[in-house]
Design a protein around this motif. Structure first.
Motif, mmCIF file in Angstrom:
data_model
loop_
_atom_site.group_PDB
_atom_site.id
_atom_site.type_symbol
_atom_site.label_atom_id
_atom_site.label_comp_id
_atom_site.label_asym_id
_atom_site.label_seq_id
_atom_site.Cartn_x
_atom_site.Cartn_y
_atom_site.Cartn_z
ATOM 1 N N PRO A 43 8.271 -7.849 17.293
ATOM 2 C CA PRO A 43 7.657 -7.539 18.588
ATOM 3 C C PRO A 43 7.315 -6.058 18.768
ATOM 4 O O PRO A 43 6.535 -5.709 19.654
ATOM 5 N N ASP A 44 7.899 -5.208 17.957
ATOM 6 C CA ASP A 44 7.681 -3.770 18.113
ATOM 7 C C ASP A 44 6.534 -3.238 17.259
ATOM 8 O O ASP A 44 6.152 -2.071 17.399
ATOM 9 N N ALA A 45 6.001 -4.062 16.391
ATOM 10 C CA ALA A 45 4.934 -3.608 15.495
ATOM 11 C C ALA A 45 3.568 -3.979 16.066
ATOM 12 O O ALA A 45 3.414 -5.046 16.663
ATOM 13 N N PRO A 46 2.555 -3.123 15.877
ATOM 14 C CA PRO A 46 1.200 -3.494 16.288
ATOM 15 C C PRO A 46 0.688 -4.647 15.444
ATOM 16 O O PRO A 46 1.202 -4.922 14.354
ATOM 17 N N HIS A 47 -0.327 -5.322 15.968
ATOM 18 C CA HIS A 47 -0.813 -6.515 15.272
ATOM 19 C C HIS A 47 -1.271 -6.214 13.848
ATOM 20 O O HIS A 47 -1.067 -7.022 12.942
ATOM 21 N N ALA A 48 -1.895 -5.070 13.640
ATOM 22 C CA ALA A 48 -2.376 -4.748 12.290
ATOM 23 C C ALA A 48 -1.216 -4.679 11.302
ATOM 24 O O ALA A 48 -1.323 -5.176 10.174
ATOM 25 N N GLU A 49 -0.092 -4.099 11.717
ATOM 26 C CA GLU A 49 1.060 -4.007 10.823
ATOM 27 C C GLU A 49 1.693 -5.367 10.599
ATOM 28 O O GLU A 49 2.202 -5.664 9.512
ATOM 29 N N ARG A 50 1.675 -6.208 11.612
ATOM 30 C CA ARG A 50 2.240 -7.544 11.461
ATOM 31 C C ARG A 50 1.402 -8.372 10.484
ATOM 32 O O ARG A 50 1.933 -9.071 9.624
ATOM 33 N N GLU A 110 -1.961 -3.160 -5.972
ATOM 34 C CA GLU A 110 -0.935 -2.632 -5.065
ATOM 35 C C GLU A 110 -1.386 -1.322 -4.420
ATOM 36 O O GLU A 110 -1.196 -1.109 -3.222
ATOM 37 N N ARG A 111 -2.011 -0.451 -5.203
ATOM 38 C CA ARG A 111 -2.485 0.822 -4.663
ATOM 39 C C ARG A 111 -3.631 0.618 -3.672
ATOM 40 O O ARG A 111 -3.747 1.340 -2.685
ATOM 41 N N LEU A 112 -4.462 -0.375 -3.910
ATOM 42 C CA LEU A 112 -5.625 -0.621 -3.058
ATOM 43 C C LEU A 112 -5.291 -1.416 -1.799
ATOM 44 O O LEU A 112 -6.123 -1.522 -0.893
ATOM 45 N N PHE A 113 -4.070 -1.954 -1.742
ATOM 46 C CA PHE A 113 -3.717 -2.833 -0.631
ATOM 47 C C PHE A 113 -3.899 -2.160 0.727
ATOM 48 O O PHE A 113 -4.527 -2.713 1.631
ATOM 49 N N ARG A 114 -3.357 -0.954 0.870
ATOM 50 C CA ARG A 114 -3.420 -0.299 2.178
ATOM 51 C C ARG A 114 -4.859 0.029 2.600
ATOM 52 O O ARG A 114 -5.272 -0.347 3.711
ATOM 53 N N PRO A 115 -5.635 0.734 1.777
ATOM 54 C CA PRO A 115 -7.003 1.026 2.215
ATOM 55 C C PRO A 115 -7.852 -0.232 2.405
ATOM 56 O O PRO A 115 -8.700 -0.282 3.307
ATOM 57 N N ALA A 116 -7.621 -1.254 1.587
ATOM 58 C CA ALA A 116 -8.412 -2.481 1.725
ATOM 59 C C ALA A 116 -8.086 -3.201 3.018
ATOM 60 O O ALA A 116 -8.990 -3.647 3.742
ATOM 61 N N THR A 117 -6.807 -3.300 3.344
ATOM 62 C CA THR A 117 -6.444 -3.973 4.593
ATOM 63 C C THR A 117 -6.825 -3.133 5.802
ATOM 64 O O THR A 117 -7.205 -3.677 6.835
ATOM 65 N N ASP A 118 -6.734 -1.813 5.687
ATOM 66 C CA ASP A 118 -7.194 -0.949 6.784
ATOM 67 C C ASP A 118 -8.660 -1.219 7.100
ATOM 68 O O ASP A 118 -9.049 -1.379 8.257
ATOM 69 N N ALA A 119 -9.479 -1.238 6.056
ATOM 70 C CA ALA A 119 -10.916 -1.437 6.252
ATOM 71 C C ALA A 119 -11.202 -2.802 6.866
ATOM 72 O O ALA A 119 -12.002 -2.921 7.807
ATOM 73 N N LEU A 120 -10.544 -3.838 6.355
ATOM 74 C CA LEU A 120 -10.805 -5.183 6.863
ATOM 75 C C LEU A 120 -10.294 -5.353 8.289
ATOM 76 O O LEU A 120 -11.014 -5.877 9.158
ATOM 77 N N LEU A 121 -9.080 -4.913 8.556
ATOM 78 C CA LEU A 121 -8.494 -5.131 9.871
ATOM 79 C C LEU A 121 -9.164 -4.285 10.946
ATOM 80 O O LEU A 121 -9.200 -4.684 12.111
ATOM 81 N N THR A 122 -9.701 -3.136 10.574
ATOM 82 C CA THR A 122 -10.446 -2.338 11.557
ATOM 83 C C THR A 122 -11.624 -3.141 12.086
ATOM 84 O O THR A 122 -11.916 -3.124 13.285
ATOM 85 N N GLY A 123 -12.291 -3.855 11.207
ATOM 86 C CA GLY A 123 -13.427 -4.659 11.642
ATOM 87 C C GLY A 123 -13.029 -5.917 12.381
ATOM 88 O O GLY A 123 -13.700 -6.324 13.328
ATOM 89 N N ILE A 124 -11.917 -6.538 11.976
ATOM 90 C CA ILE A 124 -11.533 -7.810 12.585
ATOM 91 C C ILE A 124 -10.824 -7.608 13.915
ATOM 92 O O ILE A 124 -11.053 -8.357 14.869
ATOM 93 N N LEU A 125 -9.958 -6.607 14.000
ATOM 94 C CA LEU A 125 -9.150 -6.433 15.211
ATOM 95 C C LEU A 125 -9.815 -5.569 16.265
ATOM 96 O O LEU A 125 -9.450 -5.637 17.426
ATOM 97 N N ALA A 126 -10.784 -4.756 15.858
ATOM 98 C CA ALA A 126 -11.434 -3.862 16.830
ATOM 99 C C ALA A 126 -12.696 -4.536 17.363
ATOM 100 O O ALA A 126 -13.778 -4.379 16.825
ATOM 101 N N ALA A 127 -12.553 -5.323 18.409
ATOM 102 C CA ALA A 127 -13.706 -6.002 19.000
ATOM 103 C C ALA A 127 -14.608 -5.003 19.688
ATOM 104 O O ALA A 127 -14.138 -3.994 20.230
#
Length: 202
Positions: A74-81, A165-182
């Motif tokens: 409950p304490d984490a933002p949706h992107a981190e969850r 593994e190294r690409l995981f963070r930047p790849a998810t950042d890029a994808l989630l920015t588009g999906i979660l930021a309406a």
């Protein structure tokens, strides 16, 4: 059934798997790794296939428990969850692939022994992701199920590249920015996007 003793059998089965693969491993191999008789192993598993199915289920269950904890934080933002759910899948794959080329057999969704376990695992992860995206909200052009499928597809892609593994963070950042930021608003048709909507156009 003694849980600790079953865990020893499954640990031994995993050790044999990393060395020989599923097909070449025998019950004698598992028993020898444990230092017990084959009849002792039969007290906990019916046969070799049963041992490997239980092993696959244990590994997928551990990864799923991690994903569920991340989704429910409950304490984490949706992107981190969301990222926590995806990391549970990626880490499982990379761990097994790193231990031995044979270990990845436990992840083969097309395999007779493990297909239902793999499919069930991915299906549960998808359900968790759909719930998170439904809760967080997505742009009008992407519904929560599509967002979940995009995320799973991304992780499957990362599983197949050397630097996943190294690409995981930047790849998810890029994808989630588009999906979660309406978008903050929908621009009406036929209105120039650089003109404030409440200002007469004449």
């Amino acid at each position: 059934m003694g849980t600790d003793r079953l865990d020893e059998v499954l640990d031994a089965a995993y050790d044999c798997l990393t060395r020989y693969g599923v097909r070449r491993t025998t019950m004698d191999d598992i028993a020898g790794t444990m230092g017990v008789s084959r009849s002792a192993v039969y007290q906990y598993v019916r046969n070799k296939d049963d041992a490997f199915r239980k092993l696959a289920r244990r590994l997928h269950t551990q990864a799923l428990e991690r994903a569920e904890r991340a989704a429910a934080d409950p304490d984490a933002p949706h992107a981190e969850r969301v990222r926590g759910v995806l990391a549970a899948k990626l880490d499982l794959v990379l761990r097994l692939a790193g231990d031995s080329p044979h270990s990845a057999e436990l992840l083969d969704a097309k395999a007779r022994l493990f297909g239902d376990i793999c499919d069930g695992f991915t299906g549960t992860l998808r359900h968790l992701l759909i719930g998170l995206f439904a809760e967080a909200g997505t742009p009008a052009t992407v519904d929560p199920a599509e967002a979940a499928d995009l995320c799973i597809a991304l992780v499957i892609g990362l599983e197949s590249v050397p630097e996943g593994e190294r690409l995981f963070r930047p790849a998810t950042d890029a994808l989630l920015t588009g999906i979660l930021a309406a978008p903050p608003f929908d621009v009406p048709q036929n209105v120039p996007q650089n003109v404030p909507q409440n200002v007469p156009l004449s």
